[in-house]
Design an enzyme around this catalytic site. Structure first.
Site, mmCIF file in Angstrom:
data_model
loop_
_atom_site.group_PDB
_atom_site.id
_atom_site.type_symbol
_atom_site.label_atom_id
_atom_site.label_comp_id
_atom_site.label_asym_id
_atom_site.label_seq_id
_atom_site.Cartn_x
_atom_site.Cartn_y
_atom_site.Cartn_z
ATOM 1 N N HIS A 119 0.794 -1.231 0.000
ATOM 2 C CA HIS A 119 0.000 0.000 0.000
ATOM 3 C C HIS A 119 0.834 1.294 0.000
ATOM 4 O O HIS A 119 0.522 2.243 0.721
ATOM 5 C CB HIS A 119 -0.948 0.003 1.207
ATOM 6 C CG HIS A 119 -2.074 -0.994 1.101
ATOM 7 N ND1 HIS A 119 -2.528 -1.505 -0.091
ATOM 8 C CD2 HIS A 119 -2.848 -1.583 2.069
ATOM 9 C CE1 HIS A 119 -3.541 -2.338 0.140
ATOM 10 N NE2 HIS A 119 -3.740 -2.418 1.431
ATOM 11 N N HIS A 193 -9.865 2.339 0.148
ATOM 12 C CA HIS A 193 -9.841 1.249 1.118
ATOM 13 C C HIS A 193 -10.949 1.363 2.165
ATOM 14 O O HIS A 193 -10.701 1.184 3.360
ATOM 15 C CB HIS A 193 -8.457 1.194 1.770
ATOM 16 C CG HIS A 193 -8.014 -0.171 2.165
ATOM 17 N ND1 HIS A 193 -8.760 -0.987 2.987
ATOM 18 C CD2 HIS A 193 -6.905 -0.879 1.850
ATOM 19 C CE1 HIS A 193 -8.110 -2.129 3.166
ATOM 20 N NE2 HIS A 193 -6.982 -2.095 2.477
ATOM 21 N N GLU A 331 -11.627 -3.478 -2.940
ATOM 22 C CA GLU A 331 -10.661 -2.481 -3.390
ATOM 23 C C GLU A 331 -10.415 -2.691 -4.883
ATOM 24 O O GLU A 331 -9.772 -3.661 -5.271
ATOM 25 C CB GLU A 331 -9.337 -2.652 -2.628
ATOM 26 C CG GLU A 331 -9.460 -2.644 -1.123
ATOM 27 C CD GLU A 331 -8.338 -3.434 -0.437
ATOM 28 O OE1 GLU A 331 -7.150 -3.187 -0.717
ATOM 29 O OE2 GLU A 331 -8.654 -4.328 0.367
HETATM 30 C C1 GLA Z 1 -5.397 -5.105 1.985
HETATM 31 C C2 GLA Z 1 -4.488 -6.278 2.090
HETATM 32 C C3 GLA Z 1 -4.697 -6.931 3.407
HETATM 33 C C4 GLA Z 1 -4.462 -5.962 4.524
HETATM 34 C C5 GLA Z 1 -5.354 -4.769 4.352
HETATM 35 C C6 GLA Z 1 -5.028 -3.698 5.358
HETATM 36 O O1 GLA Z 1 -6.691 -5.501 1.821
HETATM 37 O O2 GLA Z 1 -4.635 -7.189 1.038
HETATM 38 O O3 GLA Z 1 -3.829 -8.025 3.524
HETATM 39 O O4 GLA Z 1 -3.128 -5.544 4.525
HETATM 40 O O5 GLA Z 1 -5.202 -4.227 3.065
HETATM 41 O O6 GLA Z 1 -4.953 -4.192 6.656
#
Ligand code: GLA
Length: 367
Positions: A119, A193, A331
């Site tokens: 991220h 997100h 997402e």
């Molecule tokens: C995304 C990732 C997850 C986790 C979330 C945040 O969805 O794929 O593994 O890291 O973000 O916690």
């Protein structure tokens, strides 16, 4: 027409108001923008991390509930490790070994998720203070956020100019339009997100929500949650959501991929329609409230994540806590680790080109 009402006033239908939301660690003021559409449904967004802080939509009896997880003040977002509601970038999802190459040059990123980059790195776009501007739109309330990610920030090449336009329409749709340009070849994969719970944030787990994902394939992962490069058929697996199925119906099955994710934490390959516009990626129905969420996108993938890492320790809005699987994320994105997967759709952005994606979260009710 959007109007800027004075701070603290009760939001009027068909208006956008701005109010103080706290401060960044270095003392800069953070704002909260409350976008209220003509029917009184409301989205609030902060310029810290561009996060959607609350989203209040009616159930089948017209009763509003806040259907996203979040925090009451900017400080929650400063400390957040779950990316609640955030704009994620420069690269949403994981990059293996925190490394990729472009034109023969290797770029090294911070390892903030085991051996991998997740991220956008240590200080991704979710920790940036965005510039905000209220726009006027015919079909709803709109906020433009912009951010300059400097050449070398978190290890990524190129000055990247990013603009995100949030529009909260009078038909209860949250449209998110992302665009970006660069002055050096780079990789870009932005996502949003939000953690949804259509029964209302803090009201329990989401295992009874009925989910449809318009995907015939998904991208399986290795033990560090890195996509292996395979596009696997969902047929005959717990990843087949082509017909509406309760999220919890198969989540604890003895399945290698579910075990690796601790539940669902996987990218699905969206079955795109032939035209270039948005395709329906997913539809979720919460049976007790009747609330429905549809996700439409121009993106080729959607990460379905069932809040497996939530642990109930974080104090959320109004003092509630968020235990494991109390929310789900959808997402929209390019596939994980695309910079290292030559067969995945490209995430490379070159100078002169424009990155442009649209995702719309549409809310309605089923009787
Ligand atoms: C995304 C990732 C997850 C986790 C979330 C945040 O969805 O794929 O593994 O890291 O973000 O916690």
């Amino acid at each position: 027409m959007s109007t800027l009402a004075s701070a603290g006033a009760t939001p009027q239908p068909g208006s956008t108001t701005k109010k103080p939301f706290g401060k960044t660690p270095d003392g800069q003021p953070v704002d909260l923008y409350v976008l209220t559409n003509k029917s009184g449904a409301e989205v609030s967004i902060t310029n810290f991390g561009g996060a959607v802080v609350s989203l209040k939509v009616p159930d089948r009896n017209g009763k509003l509930a806040d259907v996203v997880l979040g925090y009451d003040t900017a400080d929650g977002y400063v400390k957040d490790k779950s990316y609640f509601g955030a704009l994620v970038g420069r690269y949403g999802n994981r990059i293996a070994h925190a490394q990729f190459s472009l034109d023969g040059k290797t770029y090294t990123l911070a390892k903030n998720n085991g051996e991998n980059s997740l991220h956008g790195g240590l200080k991704g776009f979710n920790k940036a203070l965005w510039k905000a501007k209220i726009l006027s739109k015919k079909d709803g309330q709109s906020l433009e956020l912009s951010y300059l990610s400097k050449d070398g920030e978190e290890g990524f090449p190129g000055n990247l100019k990013v603009r995100v336009i949030y529009t909260w329409t009078d038909a209860n749709a949250l449209r998110i339009e992302d665009s970006a340009t660069t002055d050096k070849k780079t990789v870009v994969n932005l996502t949003s997100h939000s953690y949804f719970n259509l029964a209302g944030q803090g009201s329990g787990d989401i295992l009874g929500h009925q989910l449809m994902i318009q995907a015939d394939k998904f991208t399986p992962v290795d033990p560090s949650l890195i996509a292996t490069g395979e596009l696997r058929d969902v047929a005959g697996t717990p990843f087949d959501f082509r017909k509406p199925t309760a999220i919890g119906a198969r989540i604890d099955q003895d399945d290698e991929q579910l075990k690796l994710g601790g539940g669902y934490d996987h990218n699905f390959v969206v079955r795109r329609s032939a035209d270039a516009g948005e395709s329906l990626a997913a539809r979720v129905v919460e049976p007790t409230s009747g609330r429905v969420l549809e996700v439409w996108t121009t993106e080729p993938g959607v990460q379905f994540y069932t809040g497996n890492f939530l642990d109930g320790k974080t104090a959320g809005k109004g003092g509630v806590t968020y235990p494991r699987r109390n929310a789900f994320c959808l997402e929209t994105q390019h596939f994980p680790d695309s910079p290292n997967q030559p067969k995945f759709p490209s995430v490379v952005l070159a100078p002169g080109a424009r990155y442009h994606t649209i995702t719309t979260y549409k809310f309605s009710v089923e009787k």
